[in-house]
Design a protein around this motif. Structure first.
Motif, short mmCIF file in Angstrom:
data_model
loop_
_atom_site.label_atom_id
_atom_site.label_comp_id
_atom_site.label_asym_id
_atom_site.label_seq_id
_atom_site.Cartn_x
_atom_site.Cartn_y
_atom_site.Cartn_z
N GLN A 181 0.83 -1.21 0.00
CA GLN A 181 0.00 0.00 0.00
C GLN A 181 0.86 1.25 0.00
O GLN A 181 1.96 1.25 0.54
CB GLN A 181 -0.90 0.02 1.24
N LYS A 182 0.30 2.32 -0.58
CA LYS A 182 0.99 3.61 -0.52
C LYS A 182 0.16 4.52 0.39
O LYS A 182 -1.06 4.66 0.21
CB LYS A 182 1.08 4.18 -1.95
N ILE A 183 0.81 5.13 1.36
CA ILE A 183 0.11 6.05 2.26
C ILE A 183 0.51 7.48 1.85
O ILE A 183 1.69 7.79 1.74
CB ILE A 183 0.51 5.81 3.75
N ILE A 184 -0.50 8.32 1.63
CA ILE A 184 -0.20 9.70 1.25
C ILE A 184 -0.74 10.66 2.31
O ILE A 184 -1.91 10.63 2.68
CB ILE A 184 -0.84 10.07 -0.12
N GLY A 185 0.16 11.49 2.82
CA GLY A 185 -0.22 12.50 3.81
C GLY A 185 -0.45 13.84 3.13
O GLY A 185 0.25 14.20 2.18
N PHE A 186 -1.42 14.57 3.64
CA PHE A 186 -1.73 15.91 3.14
C PHE A 186 -1.49 16.90 4.29
O PHE A 186 -2.39 17.11 5.12
CB PHE A 186 -3.19 15.97 2.64
N PRO A 187 -0.29 17.48 4.36
CA PRO A 187 0.00 18.39 5.49
C PRO A 187 -0.90 19.63 5.49
O PRO A 187 -1.15 20.23 4.44
CB PRO A 187 1.46 18.77 5.26
N ALA A 188 -1.38 19.97 6.69
CA ALA A 188 -2.22 21.16 6.85
C ALA A 188 -1.36 22.39 7.07
O ALA A 188 -1.87 23.50 7.24
CB ALA A 188 -3.16 20.95 8.04
N LEU A 189 -0.04 22.17 7.13
CA LEU A 189 0.89 23.28 7.34
C LEU A 189 1.80 23.41 6.12
O LEU A 189 2.07 22.44 5.43
CB LEU A 189 1.75 23.03 8.58
N LYS A 190 2.28 24.64 5.94
CA LYS A 190 3.15 24.93 4.80
C LYS A 190 4.55 24.35 4.99
O LYS A 190 5.03 24.29 6.11
CB LYS A 190 3.26 26.46 4.72
#
Ligand SMILES: Cc1ncc(COP(=O)(O)O)c(C=O)c1O
Length: 307
Positions: free
Chosen positions: A193-202
């Motif tokens: 599996q590939k896990i993708i994070g979407f940061p809420a910070l710049k």
């Protein structure tokens, strides 16, 4: 409802676009007040606090923090006194007014949380021994849960987000603030599996944070969906959140899950994923923050999030 009574909520099919199917893991439905990743992060921390015979929990956050609201609610459920150390000394000058005007602090206060408002400068020292000593002098012996709730027990809790059946998904997506939630998800994912994070910070500093918290390599960050930084929003994002609710009857929060879902739809539209990819997006809750964000949007003359 106690935190250990989590039940399996079926993943919800959202849509199929360009041959890619998108499902959502409704962690936001785990508990009405301790929802999403907060439930997972607090579960073993509170058990440990009780095991160690603590009666008071202290934690840190901003004035609209999901973590502050969830810790206050969880403390009430478990009969533990909670102390919230809040960034912004000025908020403590007229506590009654602050509580009246801020829905998050109003809720936390109604759960019995006591507040300590500190300056931004002092807040930067929140992880120091000196800070804990200062707080213990005032409140007595405290069980410390860090800002955002992320520690090893929180990651252990987040390892329970994915079930065995979720191994059928090729990609798992989640919003990132401190990196604890995604680290738990990575730990319990399969190598395929590939896990993708979407940061809420710049910025890309969260990549190195997560590298410290997990040893696996099957993950990456989509760093272009922060909308200018933490808690920054524009009308594009608000319209996306409102349309998503209209179309799928699922509310998203503007700080984390709204940005993640915006990013996932954008990546699908740009053919980032190959045909037949099955994506699972984790809804990590955070809906308590919407009324507070709407106050900000009203002041800026921007469209509001439908509740
Ligand atoms: C609703 C929501 N989603 C996602 C996150 C990100 O979680 P983490 O801080 O573990 O990266 C947070 C913040 O903790 C949150 O409140």
């Amino acid at each position: 409802m106690a935190l250990q009574q989590e039940h399996l909520i079926p993943n919800e099919f959202i849509t199929e676009i360009h041959g890619v199917s998108l499902f959502m893991k409704r962690e936001d439905l785990l508990h009405p007040e301790v929802s999403g990743n907060k439930f997972r992060k607090l579960k073993y921390n509170l058990k440990n606090a009780i095991f160690e015979k603590h009666s008071k929990i202290v934690t840190f956050g901003g004035a609209y923090s999901n973590h502050i609201a969830a810790t206050a609610a969880a403390g009430k459920l478990y009969g533990l006194k909670t102390i919230g150390v809040i960034r912004g000394e000025e908020l403590g000058k007229d506590l009654e007014k602050t509580i009246q005007e801020n829905p998050t602090l109003q809720f936390a206060s109604s759960c019995g949380m006591e507040f300590e408002f500190i300056s931004r400068e002092d807040y930067r020292k929140k992880d120091s021994d000196e800070m804990l000593e200062r707080l213990q002098k005032k409140f007595g012996l405290l069980y410390l849960v860090p800002e955002g709730g992320t520690n090893s027990l929180a990651i252990k809790g987040c390892e329970e987000i994915l079930s065995e059946e979720d191994k059928n998904f090729d990609v798992v997506c989640c919003a990132v603030g401190t990196g604890g939630t995604i680290s738990g998800i990575i730990n319990s994912s399969s190598e395929a599996q590939k896990i993708i994070g979407f940061p809420a910070l710049k910025g890309d500093f969260l990549t190195s944070e997560v590298e410290k918290l997990t040893t696996k390599k099957n993950w990456g960050m989509a760093i272009d969906y922060h909308f200018g930084g933490y808690a920054k929003v524009n009308s594009d994002l608000v319209n996306f959140i409102n349309n998503f609710k209209l179309q799928y009857n699922i509310a998203l929060d503007p700080v984390y899950t709204g940005k993640m879902m915006y990013g996932i739809f954008d990546l699908i539209s740009k053919d980032h994923f190959s045909e037949n990819t099955r994506i699972l997006a984790v809804h990590t809750g955070g809906l308590q923050g919407i009324p507070g964000m709407n106050q900000v949007l009203r002041k800026k003359g921007l469209p509001q999030i439908d509740v």
